[in-house]
Design a protein around this motif. Structure first.
Motif, PDB file in Angstrom:
ATOM      1  N   VAL A  75     -21.260  78.788  59.793  1.00  0.00           N
ATOM      2  CA  VAL A  75     -19.960  79.313  59.350  1.00  0.00           C
ATOM      3  C   VAL A  75     -20.127  80.738  58.812  1.00  0.00           C
ATOM      4  O   VAL A  75     -19.356  81.646  59.155  1.00  0.00           O
ATOM      5  N   LEU A  76     -21.137  80.949  57.961  1.00  0.00           N
ATOM      6  CA  LEU A  76     -21.365  82.296  57.432  1.00  0.00           C
ATOM      7  C   LEU A  76     -21.723  83.274  58.543  1.00  0.00           C
ATOM      8  O   LEU A  76     -21.253  84.415  58.550  1.00  0.00           O
ATOM      9  N   HIS A  77     -22.552  82.836  59.481  1.00  0.00           N
ATOM     10  CA  HIS A  77     -22.959  83.705  60.582  1.00  0.00           C
ATOM     11  C   HIS A  77     -21.754  84.130  61.414  1.00  0.00           C
ATOM     12  O   HIS A  77     -21.593  85.312  61.727  1.00  0.00           O
ATOM     13  N   LEU A  78     -20.911  83.168  61.760  1.00  0.00           N
ATOM     14  CA  LEU A  78     -19.736  83.485  62.569  1.00  0.00           C
ATOM     15  C   LEU A  78     -18.732  84.361  61.812  1.00  0.00           C
ATOM     16  O   LEU A  78     -18.015  85.145  62.426  1.00  0.00           O
ATOM     17  N   ALA A  79     -18.704  84.223  60.490  1.00  0.00           N
ATOM     18  CA  ALA A  79     -17.797  85.042  59.681  1.00  0.00           C
ATOM     19  C   ALA A  79     -18.368  86.439  59.426  1.00  0.00           C
ATOM     20  O   ALA A  79     -17.682  87.282  58.857  1.00  0.00           O
ATOM     21  N   GLY A  80     -19.595  86.681  59.827  1.00  0.00           N
ATOM     22  CA  GLY A  80     -20.185  88.004  59.671  1.00  0.00           C
ATOM     23  C   GLY A  80     -20.992  88.191  58.404  1.00  0.00           C
ATOM     24  O   GLY A  80     -21.453  89.295  58.115  1.00  0.00           O
ATOM     25  N   TYR A  81     -21.197  87.147  57.643  1.00  0.00           N
ATOM     26  CA  TYR A  81     -22.002  87.233  56.422  1.00  0.00           C
ATOM     27  C   TYR A  81     -23.447  86.924  56.773  1.00  0.00           C
ATOM     28  O   TYR A  81     -23.875  85.782  56.735  1.00  0.00           O
ATOM     29  N   ARG A  82     -24.206  87.975  57.112  1.00  0.00           N
ATOM     30  CA  ARG A  82     -25.537  87.795  57.674  1.00  0.00           C
ATOM     31  C   ARG A  82     -26.625  88.523  56.908  1.00  0.00           C
ATOM     32  O   ARG A  82     -27.729  88.683  57.416  1.00  0.00           O
ATOM     33  N   ARG A  83     -26.367  88.937  55.708  1.00  0.00           N
ATOM     34  CA  ARG A  83     -27.383  89.664  54.929  1.00  0.00           C
ATOM     35  C   ARG A  83     -28.322  88.693  54.231  1.00  0.00           C
ATOM     36  O   ARG A  83     -28.052  87.506  54.113  1.00  0.00           O
ATOM     37  N   ALA A  84     -29.418  89.236  53.741  1.00  0.00           N
ATOM     38  CA  ALA A  84     -30.433  88.414  53.081  1.00  0.00           C
ATOM     39  C   ALA A  84     -29.873  87.712  51.857  1.00  0.00           C
ATOM     40  O   ALA A  84     -30.159  86.532  51.619  1.00  0.00           O
ATOM     41  N   TRP A  85     -29.062  88.403  51.086  1.00  0.00           N
ATOM     42  CA  TRP A  85     -28.566  87.779  49.862  1.00  0.00           C
ATOM     43  C   TRP A  85     -27.577  86.655  50.175  1.00  0.00           C
ATOM     44  O   TRP A  85     -27.453  85.709  49.402  1.00  0.00           O
ATOM     45  N   HIS A  86     -26.908  86.734  51.323  1.00  0.00           N
ATOM     46  CA  HIS A  86     -26.034  85.629  51.732  1.00  0.00           C
ATOM     47  C   HIS A  86     -26.878  84.371  51.970  1.00  0.00           C
ATOM     48  O   HIS A  86     -26.493  83.267  51.558  1.00  0.00           O
ATOM     49  N   ALA A  87     -28.004  84.544  52.643  1.00  0.00           N
ATOM     50  CA  ALA A  87     -28.892  83.401  52.897  1.00  0.00           C
ATOM     51  C   ALA A  87     -29.444  82.841  51.593  1.00  0.00           C
ATOM     52  O   ALA A  87     -29.490  81.621  51.405  1.00  0.00           O
ATOM     53  N   ALA A  88     -29.857  83.727  50.686  1.00  0.00           N
ATOM     54  CA  ALA A  88     -30.429  83.266  49.415  1.00  0.00           C
ATOM     55  C   ALA A  88     -29.399  82.513  48.576  1.00  0.00           C
ATOM     56  O   ALA A  88     -29.697  81.452  48.016  1.00  0.00           O
ATOM     57  N   VAL A  89     -28.194  83.034  48.510  1.00  0.00           N
ATOM     58  CA  VAL A  89     -27.148  82.360  47.728  1.00  0.00           C
ATOM     59  C   VAL A  89     -26.801  81.019  48.351  1.00  0.00           C
ATOM     60  O   VAL A  89     -26.643  80.012  47.641  1.00  0.00           O
ATOM     61  N   LEU A  90     -26.698  80.968  49.674  1.00  0.00           N
ATOM     62  CA  LEU A  90     -26.387  79.707  50.336  1.00  0.00           C
ATOM     63  C   LEU A  90     -27.480  78.675  50.086  1.00  0.00           C
ATOM     64  O   LEU A  90     -27.194  77.530  49.735  1.00  0.00           O
ATOM     65  N   GLY A  91     -28.740  79.074  50.235  1.00  0.00           N
ATOM     66  CA  GLY A  91     -29.847  78.145  49.990  1.00  0.00           C
ATOM     67  C   GLY A  91     -29.865  77.649  48.561  1.00  0.00           C
ATOM     68  O   GLY A  91     -30.055  76.457  48.301  1.00  0.00           O
ATOM     69  N   ALA A  92     -29.665  78.557  47.610  1.00  0.00           N
ATOM     70  CA  ALA A  92     -29.660  78.165  46.202  1.00  0.00           C
ATOM     71  C   ALA A  92     -28.477  77.254  45.885  1.00  0.00           C
ATOM     72  O   ALA A  92     -28.630  76.255  45.173  1.00  0.00           O
ATOM     73  N   LEU A  93     -27.321  77.577  46.405  1.00  0.00           N
ATOM     74  CA  LEU A  93     -26.122  76.784  46.114  1.00  0.00           C
ATOM     75  C   LEU A  93     -26.218  75.376  46.698  1.00  0.00           C
ATOM     76  O   LEU A  93     -25.900  74.392  46.017  1.00  0.00           O
TER      77      LEU A  93
END
Length: 154
Positions: A75-93
């Motif tokens: 979902v994040l990838h398709l929405a264009g949220y592809r930066r490193a901090w997006h991945a880190a926040v998603l993993g942590a959350l």
């Protein structure tokens, strides 16, 4: 500056299916390493047991990452949220929600042993604290996975 111009100047990251699969393997292996370190910290020193801990930790970590993180990452990838901090926040959350829920009887929705308010409060504080530590580890694993999966497109 318009939104289009700001988006055009921002770096764009893209991935391929093979890099995403490799990132999943790296995430599983790092999760297995965390399990291995926890087993060593618990006092286990037998080589076969340590090998089994790493293999099983790797398999179940990869399954958990694919099952819980895969759809949300897509979902994040398709929405264009592809930066490193997006991945880190998603993993942590994801990690924080799963581990707090596991330690608090499904956020209090499942049958829990009777306890007073102070005990329940202590359980929640403890769950948030220990889950926050695991969430930091999960954020690190997510960053490593992001680094493997994504490349900057010019």
């Amino acid at each position: 500056m318009t939104e289009h111009a700001m988006r055009a100047s921002a770096p764009h990251y893209d991935t391929t299916l093979d890099r995403a699969g490799l990132a999943l393997a790296v995430g599983g292996a790092l999760g297995g390493l965390v399990v291995l370190l926890l087993v060593i910290a618990a006092g286990q020193r037998e080589a076969v047991s340590l090998g089994a801990a790493w293999v099983l930790g790797t398999i179940f970590s990869a399954l958990g990452i694919a099952g819980a993180g895969g759809p949300l990452w897509l979902v994040l990838h398709l929405a264009g949220y592809r930066r490193a901090w997006h991945a880190a926040v998603l993993g942590a959350l994801i990690s924080l929600v799963l581990f707090v829920g596991a330690q608090t009887y499904g956020f209090g929705f499942l049958a829990a042993p009777t306890s007073d308010l102070r005990t329940t409060l202590f359980r929640w504080i403890s769950a948030l604290g220990t889950s926050a530590l695991l969430a930091m580890v999960a954020a690190g694993i997510a960053l490593a996975m992001w680094r493997v999966a994504y490349r900057r497109v010019f």
